[in-house]
Design a protein around this motif. Structure first.
Motif, short mmCIF file in Angstrom:
data_model
loop_
_atom_site.label_atom_id
_atom_site.label_comp_id
_atom_site.label_asym_id
_atom_site.label_seq_id
_atom_site.Cartn_x
_atom_site.Cartn_y
_atom_site.Cartn_z
N ALA A 26 -14.21 -0.39 -3.48
CA ALA A 26 -13.75 0.43 -2.35
C ALA A 26 -12.29 0.14 -2.04
CB ALA A 26 -14.62 0.16 -1.13
N LEU A 27 -11.92 -1.14 -2.07
CA LEU A 27 -10.53 -1.51 -1.80
C LEU A 27 -9.58 -0.89 -2.83
CD1 LEU A 27 -8.41 -3.20 -0.30
CD2 LEU A 27 -9.02 -5.14 -1.77
N LEU A 28 -9.94 -0.96 -4.10
CA LEU A 28 -9.10 -0.37 -5.14
C LEU A 28 -9.01 1.15 -4.96
CD1 LEU A 28 -10.25 -2.38 -8.29
CD2 LEU A 28 -8.11 -2.61 -7.02
N GLY A 29 -10.14 1.77 -4.61
CA GLY A 29 -10.12 3.21 -4.40
C GLY A 29 -9.20 3.61 -3.25
N PHE A 30 -9.28 2.86 -2.15
CA PHE A 30 -8.41 3.14 -1.00
C PHE A 30 -6.94 2.91 -1.35
CE2 PHE A 30 -12.11 2.25 2.04
CZ PHE A 30 -12.33 3.60 2.25
N LEU A 31 -6.67 1.85 -2.12
CA LEU A 31 -5.29 1.55 -2.49
C LEU A 31 -4.66 2.72 -3.26
CD1 LEU A 31 -5.44 -2.20 -3.58
CD2 LEU A 31 -3.98 -1.24 -1.79
N VAL A 32 -5.46 3.39 -4.07
CA VAL A 32 -4.94 4.49 -4.88
C VAL A 32 -4.97 5.81 -4.12
CG1 VAL A 32 -5.32 5.86 -6.97
CG2 VAL A 32 -5.59 3.37 -7.04
N LEU A 33 -6.11 6.12 -3.50
CA LEU A 33 -6.31 7.46 -2.96
C LEU A 33 -5.67 7.69 -1.60
CD1 LEU A 33 -10.05 8.01 -3.98
CD2 LEU A 33 -8.00 8.92 -5.08
N VAL A 34 -5.72 6.69 -0.72
CA VAL A 34 -5.22 6.92 0.64
C VAL A 34 -3.72 7.22 0.65
CG1 VAL A 34 -4.91 5.91 2.93
CG2 VAL A 34 -7.08 5.63 1.73
N PRO A 35 -2.87 6.37 0.05
CA PRO A 35 -1.43 6.72 0.06
C PRO A 35 -1.13 8.01 -0.70
CG PRO A 35 -1.75 4.41 -0.50
CD PRO A 35 -3.10 5.06 -0.58
N MET A 36 -1.91 8.27 -1.75
CA MET A 36 -1.65 9.44 -2.58
C MET A 36 -2.01 10.74 -1.87
SD MET A 36 -2.97 10.09 -6.49
CE MET A 36 -4.69 10.14 -6.00
N THR A 37 -3.02 10.71 -1.02
CA THR A 37 -3.48 11.93 -0.36
C THR A 37 -2.91 12.10 1.05
OG1 THR A 37 -5.46 10.76 0.41
CG2 THR A 37 -5.63 11.96 -1.67
N MET A 38 -2.15 11.12 1.52
CA MET A 38 -1.57 11.21 2.86
C MET A 38 -0.44 12.25 2.87
SD MET A 38 -1.94 9.89 5.88
CE MET A 38 -2.88 8.44 5.42
N PRO A 39 -0.46 13.20 3.81
CA PRO A 39 0.61 14.22 3.86
C PRO A 39 1.87 13.67 4.52
CG PRO A 39 -0.97 14.60 5.62
CD PRO A 39 -1.50 13.44 4.82
N TRP A 40 2.53 12.73 3.83
CA TRP A 40 3.68 12.05 4.42
C TRP A 40 4.76 13.03 4.86
CZ3 TRP A 40 2.66 7.17 5.49
CH2 TRP A 40 1.75 6.47 4.69
N GLY A 41 4.99 14.07 4.06
CA GLY A 41 6.06 15.01 4.38
C GLY A 41 5.82 15.78 5.66
N GLN A 42 4.56 15.94 6.04
CA GLN A 42 4.24 16.70 7.25
C GLN A 42 4.25 15.84 8.51
OE1 GLN A 42 0.59 18.94 6.74
NE2 GLN A 42 0.98 19.24 4.55
N LEU A 43 4.26 14.53 8.34
CA LEU A 43 4.18 13.65 9.50
C LEU A 43 5.51 13.53 10.23
CD1 LEU A 43 1.91 10.80 8.09
CD2 LEU A 43 1.27 12.66 9.63
N GLY A 44 6.61 13.63 9.49
CA GLY A 44 7.92 13.57 10.11
C GLY A 44 8.14 12.27 10.87
N LYS A 45 8.55 12.39 12.14
CA LYS A 45 8.83 11.21 12.95
C LYS A 45 7.56 10.43 13.29
CE LYS A 45 8.57 13.61 17.41
NZ LYS A 45 9.28 13.91 18.67
N ASP A 46 6.41 11.04 13.05
CA ASP A 46 5.14 10.36 13.29
C ASP A 46 4.59 9.72 12.01
OD1 ASP A 46 5.06 11.07 16.01
OD2 ASP A 46 4.21 13.03 15.53
N THR A 81 -0.48 3.28 9.80
CA THR A 81 -1.61 2.66 10.49
C THR A 81 -2.94 3.09 9.88
OG1 THR A 81 -1.60 4.44 12.15
CG2 THR A 81 -0.38 2.44 12.67
N HIS A 82 -3.00 4.34 9.44
CA HIS A 82 -4.23 4.81 8.80
C HIS A 82 -4.49 4.06 7.50
CE1 HIS A 82 -7.47 7.58 7.82
NE2 HIS A 82 -6.93 7.76 6.63
N CYS A 83 -3.44 3.83 6.72
CA CYS A 83 -3.59 3.10 5.46
C CYS A 83 -4.08 1.67 5.71
CB CYS A 83 -2.27 3.08 4.71
SG CYS A 83 -1.77 4.66 3.99
N VAL A 84 -3.45 0.99 6.67
CA VAL A 84 -3.85 -0.39 6.97
C VAL A 84 -5.29 -0.42 7.48
CG1 VAL A 84 -3.39 -2.41 8.41
CG2 VAL A 84 -1.49 -1.12 7.42
N ALA A 85 -5.65 0.55 8.31
CA ALA A 85 -7.01 0.60 8.85
C ALA A 85 -8.04 0.78 7.74
CB ALA A 85 -7.13 1.74 9.86
#
Length: 206
Positions: free
Chosen positions: A58-78, A84-88
């Motif tokens: 599960a840890l390996l899956g989260f390490l790969v999938l969570v950062p890859m699927t996070m819509p970083w470009g849409q978050l902007g200043k947030d 925090t979601h990745c660390v959680a």
């Protein structure tokens, strides 16, 4: 999975007292081991191997999938919401892997207590950091309330986490987290009418 010949495993009665918390697990206990011995237990069968690998995968899956699927470009200043979601997501399986892997360490009960606290920290982090993006989004129509709500929940979570780490029993640990559950319930109950209203109107610009 038994790539290496492991040491002779112990039954429940022969295992260290601090590991005798489940009388229904009758055998398969690792003997007290050094740090390298604990790591070596990744490659032979024992009664914690399933816990180690299920949390590890599960840890390996989260390490790969969570950062890859996070819509970083849409978050902007947030963008901190994504962090925090990745660390959680990563904290609970990481703490559990370390706990289950090294719980037979030759340091005995003191080392075990630290590992259990580390495992509990993972639970505390997912309950704390995992809720912050939810609170932030929940207050979309009341942006002026966000800082107070986020800081207040973080402080409350710190108190709940400390109570959980110092709790004398499992039931006391669960009761410690009831503070967080009550706070989130009250917060969401207070803003549900706002969300229903926002479904048909435009929220103020943040």
């Amino acid at each position: 999975m038994a790539f290496l010949a492991g040491p002779r495993l112990l039954d429940w009665a022969s295992s260290p007292p601090h590991l005798q918390f489940n009388k229904f697990v009758l055998t398969g206990y690792r003997p007290a081991s050094s740090g390298s011995g604990c790591l070596r237990s990744l490659f032979y069968l024992h009664n914690e191997l399933g816990n180690i690998y299920t949390h590890g995968l599960a840890l390996l899956g989260f390490l790969v999938l969570v950062p890859m699927t996070m819509p970083w470009g849409q978050l902007g200043k947030d963008g901190w919401l994504g962090g925090t979601h990745c660390v959680a997501c990563l904290a609970p399986p990481a703490g559990s892997v370390l706990y289950h892997l090294f719980m037979c360490h030759q340091g005995g009960s003191p080392v075990y207590a630290r590992l259990l606290a580390l495992d509990m920290c993972g639970v505390c982090l997912v309950n704390t950091l995992g809720a912050l993006p939810i609170i932030h989004c929940t207050l979309a129509c009341r942006p002026w309330l966000r800082p107070a709500a986020l800081v207040g929940y973080t402080v409350l979570s710190g108190v709940a986490g400390w109570r959980a780490l110092t709790a004398p029993s499992t039931s006391a640990r669960l009761r410690a987290f009831s503070w967080q559950a009550a706070a989130r319930l009250l917060l969401h109950a207070g803003v549900v009418p706002d969300l229903l209203w926002a479904a048909h109107h435009a929220c103020p610009v943040d």
